[in-house]
Motif scaffolding. Structure first.
Motif, PDB file in Angstrom:
ATOM      1  N   THR A 119       0.809  -1.210   0.000  1.00  0.00           N
ATOM      2  CA  THR A 119       0.000   0.000   0.000  1.00  0.00           C
ATOM      3  C   THR A 119       0.839   1.256   0.000  1.00  0.00           C
ATOM      4  O   THR A 119       0.323   2.325  -0.269  1.00  0.00           O
TER       5      THR A 119
ATOM      6  N   ALA B 149       0.096   1.184  10.247  1.00  0.00           N
ATOM      7  CA  ALA B 149      -1.338   0.901  10.221  1.00  0.00           C
ATOM      8  C   ALA B 149      -2.139   2.175  10.450  1.00  0.00           C
ATOM      9  O   ALA B 149      -1.638   3.152  11.014  1.00  0.00           O
ATOM     10  N   ASN B 150      -3.405   2.146  10.026  1.00  0.00           N
ATOM     11  CA  ASN B 150      -4.285   3.300  10.216  1.00  0.00           C
ATOM     12  C   ASN B 150      -4.667   3.487  11.683  1.00  0.00           C
ATOM     13  O   ASN B 150      -4.928   4.598  12.113  1.00  0.00           O
ATOM     14  N   VAL B 151      -4.741   2.395  12.424  1.00  0.00           N
ATOM     15  CA  VAL B 151      -5.170   2.443  13.821  1.00  0.00           C
ATOM     16  C   VAL B 151      -4.148   1.705  14.676  1.00  0.00           C
ATOM     17  O   VAL B 151      -3.851   0.545  14.437  1.00  0.00           O
TER      18      VAL B 151
ATOM     19  N   LYS C 298     -13.120   2.880  14.980  1.00  0.00           N
ATOM     20  CA  LYS C 298     -12.180   2.092  14.169  1.00  0.00           C
ATOM     21  C   LYS C 298     -12.731   1.848  12.766  1.00  0.00           C
ATOM     22  O   LYS C 298     -11.992   1.903  11.781  1.00  0.00           O
ATOM     23  N   THR C 299     -14.027   1.587  12.672  1.00  0.00           N
ATOM     24  CA  THR C 299     -14.660   1.340  11.370  1.00  0.00           C
ATOM     25  C   THR C 299     -14.583   2.581  10.490  1.00  0.00           C
ATOM     26  O   THR C 299     -14.252   2.496   9.302  1.00  0.00           O
TER      27      THR C 299
ATOM     28  N   GLN D 110     -10.999   3.038   9.212  1.00  0.00           N
ATOM     29  CA  GLN D 110     -10.647   2.051   8.192  1.00  0.00           C
ATOM     30  C   GLN D 110     -11.362   2.317   6.866  1.00  0.00           C
ATOM     31  O   GLN D 110     -10.751   2.245   5.795  1.00  0.00           O
ATOM     32  N   GLU D 111     -12.656   2.649   6.936  1.00  0.00           N
ATOM     33  CA  GLU D 111     -13.418   2.876   5.703  1.00  0.00           C
ATOM     34  C   GLU D 111     -12.909   4.089   4.930  1.00  0.00           C
ATOM     35  O   GLU D 111     -12.783   4.049   3.708  1.00  0.00           O
TER      36      GLU D 111
ATOM     37  N   ASN E 210      -9.877   5.457   5.086  1.00  0.00           N
ATOM     38  CA  ASN E 210      -8.546   5.149   4.562  1.00  0.00           C
ATOM     39  C   ASN E 210      -8.614   4.169   3.396  1.00  0.00           C
ATOM     40  O   ASN E 210      -7.803   4.248   2.477  1.00  0.00           O
ATOM     41  N   ASP E 211      -9.578   3.259   3.415  1.00  0.00           N
ATOM     42  CA  ASP E 211      -9.784   2.357   2.269  1.00  0.00           C
ATOM     43  C   ASP E 211     -10.173   3.151   1.030  1.00  0.00           C
ATOM     44  O   ASP E 211      -9.745   2.842  -0.082  1.00  0.00           O
TER      45      ASP E 211
ATOM     46  N   GLN F 201      -3.285   9.323   3.867  1.00  0.00           N
ATOM     47  CA  GLN F 201      -3.637   8.456   4.988  1.00  0.00           C
ATOM     48  C   GLN F 201      -3.894   9.308   6.220  1.00  0.00           C
ATOM     49  O   GLN F 201      -3.229  10.323   6.435  1.00  0.00           O
TER      50      GLN F 201
END
Length: 184
Positions: A4, A9-11, A23-24, A27-28, A30-31, A41
């Motif tokens: 990537t 990591a994002n978290v 957290k969701t 992640q969403e 950043n996805d 990011q």
């Protein structure tokens, strides 16, 4: 196996503060950023200390905003950092205004309320990045009303208004004194 380009990591929740909803969201969003050409990011890091919150990889990272939460006992400290290429979007004033706008929720002892404030900070950072790269706004970004809270904090308006009123009263008094001296 795909890479990537992210250096971390994002978290990273070492202090175990973040709930599932927060957290969701992280992640969403950043996805979604992974699907763009620039691949910015937003990393959220929690640590078990209140000072020295600067991320270790800050100077070597690119297109990254960091939201760092320090916790020790019942006290929490939230700070926003950004890589050099995002300094235009994350000026000192904008970072301060984002945290000030979420301040009451971030100071709350309830973990649920705190996470709500942290999601606001994250969404504000996402909005800044989306504006920087001219991405279309999505459900993860702030509404116009929420952006106004950051752009025009109401706590500053009252002291400025009072200062203007005092200045006008002082000028009126001086003009009155000057005109009474001329009449004598």
């Amino acid at each position: 196996m795909t890479t990537t380009g992210f250096v971390q990591a994002n978290v990273v929740d070492d202090a175990h503060i973040l709930n599932h909803q927060t957290k969701t969201l992280i992640q969403e969003k950043n996805d979604r950023y992974l699907q763009t050409k620039e691949k910015p990011q937003i990393a959220v890091i929690t640590v078990k200390r209140l000072n020295k919150l600067t991320p270790k990889l800050l100077n070597s990272s690119k297109k990254t905003a960091y939201i760092v939460v320090g916790e020790k006992g019942k006290k929490r400290n939230v700070q926003i950092f950004s890589s050099k290429d995002l300094h235009g979007a994350f000026t000192a004033d904008s970072r301060m205004n984002i945290i000030r706008a979420a301040g009451p929720k971030l100071r709350n002892k309830s973990n649920k309320t705190f996470n709500s404030g942290l999601r606001f900070v994250f969404r504000a950072c996402a909005t800044k990045i989306d504006q920087q790269y001219q991405y279309s706004l999505d459900k993860y970004d702030l509404t116009n009303e929420e952006q106004d809270k950051i752009s025009h904090p109401h706590r500053v308006a009252l002291p400025i208004a009072l200062a203007i009123v005092l200045l006008i009263m002082a000028l009126a008094y001086l003009f009155k004194q000057a005109s009474s001296r001329q009449e004598k």
